[in-house]
Scaffold this motif. Structure first.
Motif, PDB file in Angstrom:
ATOM      1  N   LYS A   1      36.505  42.179  28.310  1.00  8.64           N
ATOM      2  CA  LYS A   1      37.375  40.858  28.282  1.00  8.64           C
ATOM      3  C   LYS A   1      38.617  41.056  27.452  1.00  8.64           C
ATOM      4  CE  LYS A   1      36.741  36.250  27.097  1.00  8.64           C
ATOM      5  NZ  LYS A   1      35.606  35.155  26.175  1.00  8.64           N
ATOM      6  N   CYS A   2      39.676  40.300  28.046  1.00  5.84           N
ATOM      7  CA  CYS A   2      41.222  40.420  27.457  1.00  5.84           C
ATOM      8  C   CYS A   2      41.229  39.427  26.313  1.00  5.84           C
ATOM      9  CB  CYS A   2      42.182  39.977  28.578  1.00  5.84           C
ATOM     10  SG  CYS A   2      43.684  40.020  27.909  1.00  5.84           S
ATOM     11  N   ASP A   3      41.575  39.729  25.319  1.00  5.58           N
ATOM     12  CA  ASP A   3      41.592  38.948  23.935  1.00  5.58           C
ATOM     13  C   ASP A   3      42.883  37.743  24.383  1.00  5.58           C
ATOM     14  OD1 ASP A   3      39.320  39.443  22.975  1.00  5.58           O
ATOM     15  OD2 ASP A   3      40.147  40.993  21.508  1.00  5.58           O
ATOM     16  N   ILE A   4      43.436  38.178  25.053  1.00  9.55           N
ATOM     17  CA  ILE A   4      44.833  37.302  25.328  1.00  9.55           C
ATOM     18  C   ILE A   4      44.546  35.990  25.859  1.00  9.55           C
ATOM     19  CG2 ILE A   4      47.382  37.316  25.901  1.00  9.55           C
ATOM     20  CD1 ILE A   4      47.554  40.387  25.179  1.00  9.55           C
ATOM     21  N   CYS A   5      43.951  36.300  27.316  1.00  9.17           N
ATOM     22  CA  CYS A   5      43.654  35.088  28.263  1.00  9.17           C
ATOM     23  C   CYS A   5      42.314  35.039  28.593  1.00  9.17           C
ATOM     24  CB  CYS A   5      44.434  35.510  29.609  1.00  9.17           C
ATOM     25  SG  CYS A   5      44.142  36.697  30.440  1.00  9.17           S
ATOM     26  N   SER A   6      41.451  35.681  27.850  1.00  9.41           N
ATOM     27  CA  SER A   6      40.083  35.654  28.215  1.00  9.41           C
ATOM     28  C   SER A   6      39.467  35.941  29.441  1.00  9.41           C
ATOM     29  CB  SER A   6      39.500  34.126  27.836  1.00  9.41           C
ATOM     30  OG  SER A   6      39.806  34.000  26.432  1.00  9.41           O
ATOM     31  N   LYS A   7      40.270  36.802  30.241  1.00  9.44           N
ATOM     32  CA  LYS A   7      40.009  37.162  31.694  1.00  9.44           C
ATOM     33  C   LYS A   7      39.172  38.202  31.506  1.00  9.44           C
ATOM     34  CE  LYS A   7      41.828  37.806  36.232  1.00  9.44           C
ATOM     35  NZ  LYS A   7      43.152  38.058  37.194  1.00  9.44           N
ATOM     36  N   SER A   8      37.867  38.436  32.288  1.00  9.34           N
ATOM     37  CA  SER A   8      37.224  39.420  32.463  1.00  9.34           C
ATOM     38  C   SER A   8      37.126  40.458  33.440  1.00  9.34           C
ATOM     39  CB  SER A   8      35.783  38.977  32.309  1.00  9.34           C
ATOM     40  OG  SER A   8      35.417  38.038  31.403  1.00  9.34           O
ATOM     41  N   PHE A   9      36.749  41.783  33.079  1.00  5.50           N
ATOM     42  CA  PHE A   9      36.862  42.738  34.156  1.00  5.50           C
ATOM     43  C   PHE A   9      35.516  43.512  34.052  1.00  5.50           C
ATOM     44  CE2 PHE A   9      40.995  41.512  32.816  1.00  5.50           C
ATOM     45  CZ  PHE A   9      41.743  41.269  33.908  1.00  5.50           C
ATOM     46  N   SER A  10      35.185  44.173  35.154  1.00 10.74           N
ATOM     47  CA  SER A  10      34.136  45.013  35.338  1.00 10.74           C
ATOM     48  C   SER A  10      34.372  46.478  34.967  1.00 10.74           C
ATOM     49  CB  SER A  10      33.578  45.160  36.858  1.00 10.74           C
ATOM     50  OG  SER A  10      34.575  45.597  37.835  1.00 10.74           O
ATOM     51  N   GLU A  11      35.593  47.088  34.821  1.00  6.33           N
ATOM     52  CA  GLU A  11      35.875  48.406  34.325  1.00  6.33           C
ATOM     53  C   GLU A  11      36.933  48.321  33.512  1.00  6.33           C
ATOM     54  OE1 GLU A  11      35.846  51.337  37.790  1.00  6.33           O
ATOM     55  OE2 GLU A  11      35.413  49.788  39.021  1.00  6.33           O
ATOM     56  N   LYS A  12      36.879  49.479  32.705  1.00  8.32           N
ATOM     57  CA  LYS A  12      38.154  49.626  31.656  1.00  8.32           C
ATOM     58  C   LYS A  12      39.565  49.827  32.364  1.00  8.32           C
ATOM     59  CE  LYS A  12      39.358  51.816  27.434  1.00  8.32           C
ATOM     60  NZ  LYS A  12      38.953  52.825  26.238  1.00  8.32           N
ATOM     61  N   TYR A  13      39.492  50.678  33.415  1.00  7.98           N
ATOM     62  CA  TYR A  13      40.994  50.728  33.684  1.00  7.98           C
ATOM     63  C   TYR A  13      41.839  49.387  34.457  1.00  7.98           C
ATOM     64  CZ  TYR A  13      39.527  50.451  38.964  1.00  7.98           C
ATOM     65  OH  TYR A  13      39.209  50.040  40.159  1.00  7.98           O
ATOM     66  N   ALA A  14      40.884  48.526  34.962  1.00 11.16           N
ATOM     67  CA  ALA A  14      41.166  47.336  35.470  1.00 11.16           C
ATOM     68  C   ALA A  14      41.746  46.412  34.357  1.00 11.16           C
ATOM     69  CB  ALA A  14      40.290  46.408  36.118  1.00 11.16           C
ATOM     70  N   LEU A  15      41.136  46.489  33.330  1.00  8.09           N
ATOM     71  CA  LEU A  15      41.377  45.686  31.999  1.00  8.09           C
ATOM     72  C   LEU A  15      42.734  46.181  31.384  1.00  8.09           C
ATOM     73  CD1 LEU A  15      41.111  43.836  29.837  1.00  8.09           C
ATOM     74  CD2 LEU A  15      39.523  45.494  28.676  1.00  8.09           C
ATOM     75  N   VAL A  16      42.861  47.795  31.423  1.00 10.90           N
ATOM     76  CA  VAL A  16      44.125  48.180  30.852  1.00 10.90           C
ATOM     77  C   VAL A  16      45.295  47.683  31.676  1.00 10.90           C
ATOM     78  CG1 VAL A  16      45.336  50.746  30.483  1.00 10.90           C
ATOM     79  CG2 VAL A  16      42.762  50.012  29.568  1.00 10.90           C
ATOM     80  N   THR A  17      45.034  47.912  33.145  1.00 12.67           N
ATOM     81  CA  THR A  17      46.200  47.581  33.961  1.00 12.67           C
ATOM     82  C   THR A  17      46.673  46.139  33.819  1.00 12.67           C
ATOM     83  OG1 THR A  17      45.525  49.104  35.548  1.00 12.67           O
ATOM     84  CG2 THR A  17      47.069  47.271  36.365  1.00 12.67           C
ATOM     85  N   HIS A  18      45.622  45.060  33.513  1.00 20.97           N
ATOM     86  CA  HIS A  18      45.839  43.849  33.217  1.00 20.97           C
ATOM     87  C   HIS A  18      46.703  43.546  31.995  1.00 20.97           C
ATOM     88  CE1 HIS A  18      45.081  39.419  32.636  1.00 20.97           C
ATOM     89  NE2 HIS A  18      44.687  39.735  31.509  1.00 20.97           N
ATOM     90  N   ILE A  19      46.176  44.201  30.918  1.00 22.17           N
ATOM     91  CA  ILE A  19      46.774  43.918  29.563  1.00 22.17           C
ATOM     92  C   ILE A  19      48.190  44.548  29.694  1.00 22.17           C
ATOM     93  CG2 ILE A  19      46.679  44.961  27.193  1.00 22.17           C
ATOM     94  CD1 ILE A  19      43.854  44.875  27.001  1.00 22.17           C
ATOM     95  N   ALA A  20      48.642  45.672  30.553  1.00 22.83           N
ATOM     96  CA  ALA A  20      49.841  45.986  30.605  1.00 22.83           C
ATOM     97  C   ALA A  20      51.019  44.779  31.104  1.00 22.83           C
ATOM     98  CB  ALA A  20      49.890  47.260  31.633  1.00 22.83           C
ATOM     99  N   LYS A  21      50.361  43.914  31.830  1.00 20.52           N
ATOM    100  CA  LYS A  21      50.974  42.526  32.350  1.00 20.52           C
ATOM    101  C   LYS A  21      51.493  41.900  31.299  1.00 20.52           C
ATOM    102  CE  LYS A  21      48.883  42.570  36.952  1.00 20.52           C
ATOM    103  NZ  LYS A  21      48.099  41.869  37.793  1.00 20.52           N
ATOM    104  N   HIS A  22      50.536  41.697  30.225  1.00 16.65           N
ATOM    105  CA  HIS A  22      50.917  41.015  29.137  1.00 16.65           C
ATOM    106  C   HIS A  22      51.884  41.599  28.333  1.00 16.65           C
ATOM    107  CE1 HIS A  22      48.000  37.996  29.730  1.00 16.65           C
ATOM    108  NE2 HIS A  22      46.853  38.699  29.614  1.00 16.65           N
TER     109      HIS A  22
END
Length: 358
Positions: free
Chosen positions: A143-164
């Motif tokens: 789960k992203c602590d900025i927008c609470s969006k959830s992901f199944s894999e760490k690489y997808a979360l890391v890519t998402h956090i890069a947008k923030h």
């Protein structure tokens, strides 16, 4: 000893149309599935029957479906007892941005003991296997602590956090475009070099990345592992399912900063923004016509090349776009999903419904 047309599993004999080839191109994984479920060693040169009868094939499918359901339930039960994992942006290191496929190759020597019964992919590590299962089951424990969006894999979360955070540490030395992950830069560079090292063994078409080859192969095999829980429609890629699901949820996460219109996909937003800005960076080398999307340019180029890569399996007719092929197939099976609310007349294409004269 020769077996003209005999079932490998039950030894029954009969006409050819009642049997399925174990090593046929239309079912490339059949030998592996029989080996896995029946604990039989099957090879092309074992001089034993190389077909199975349709009743045995049906029983095999039932057995595989049952195994899939059992494994899926087991993994879901194990994963549900774990708490959601929270990763903050400041905890993300640049090393985390590296794609798993860019490892030093040491893991390739390890035996891959974990096998997905849904798509048959194998893994050397249980953690990688569980992350992969998350993709099929829909579980998103990260789960992203900025927008609470959830992901199944760490690489997808890391890519998402890069947008923030805006962190894109990997820069192309040719066009200066930046990327949050190294593997995306590697794929991007191939657009400059024209390199396409991944080849389809069925039609010999080449691709610049494994990511684009895999969904292409699915077009040949017909395997669509990603299924909508609402309408049961299946898709080749997870991204296709994600976009489709928004039809049901009415979610439109992509907003236009100019007119505040919202869209269900980034593709639709980019096309819309081009109407405001007039920017069309993709230009045809033949007629100089410009387009806002690379995919639209690719479809347009087929007008000049006369390329028709989409083939009908029923009558072998070819088409320049998948949209036209789907509409054509509807003429064979008689499916007309688009219905007029006024006169109740049905059509195979949405465009035909919209073009009804009033």
């Amino acid at each position: 000893m020769e077996f003209p047309m005999q079932c490998r599993l039950c030894l029954s004999s009969g006409p050819a149309e009642d049997y399925v080839s174990i090593h046929g191109n239309h079912q490339p994984h059949l030998a592996r599935r029989i080996s896995s479920c029946c604990q039989l060693q099957i090879t092309k040169d074992d001089k034993l029957p190389d077909t199975i009868c349709r009743p045995c094939n049906n029983n095999l499918e039932l057995l595989i479906s049952f195994r899939k359901a059992c494994h899926r339930s087991d993994e879901i039960s194990k994963l549900k007892i774990n708490q959601l994992v929270h990763i903050k942006p400041e905890e993300v290191l640049l090393e985390d941005l590296i794609w798993e496929d860019e490892s030093d190759g040491k893991d390739e020597m390890k035996e891959k003991l974990y096998k997905c019964d849904i798509c048959f992919k194998t893994f050397a590590h249980r953690n990688s296997f569980i992350r992969h299962i998350n993709v099929h089951t829909g579980l998103k424990p990260l789960k992203c602590d900025i927008c609470s969006k959830s992901f199944s894999e760490k690489y997808a979360l890391v890519t998402h956090i890069a947008k923030h955070t805006g962190i894109k540490p990997y820069k192309c030395d040719i066009c200066s475009k930046s990327f949050p992950r190294k593997f995306k830069l590697t794929i991007h560079k191939k657009t400059h070099s024209g390199e396409k090292p991944y080849n389809c063994d069925i039609c010999s078409k080449s691709f610049s990345s494994k990511y684009t080859l895999v969904p292409h192969l699915a077009n040949h095999t017909g395997i669509k592992p990603y299924k909508c829980n609402i309408c049961s429609k299946s898709f080749f890629k997870k991204s296709q399912l994600t976009i489709h699901t928004r039809i049901h949820t009415k979610e439109k996460p992509y907003n236009c900063d100019i007119c505040s219109n919202s869209f269900s996909s980034k593709y639709a937003l980019v096309s819309h923004v081009a109407n405001h800005t007039g920017i069309k960076p993709y230009k045809c080398n033949i007629c100089s016509k410009s387009f806002s999307q690379k995919s639209i340019l690719k479809k347009h180029t087929r007008i000049h090349t006369k390329e028709k890569p989409f083939n009908c399996d029923i009558c072998s007719k070819s088409f320049s776009s998948k949209y036209n092929l789907v509409a054509h197939i509807a003429n064979h099976n008689g499916i007309k999903p688009y219905k007029c609310n006024i006169c109740s007349k049905s059509f195979s294409q949405k465009s035909s419904l919209q073009n009804i004269p009033l």
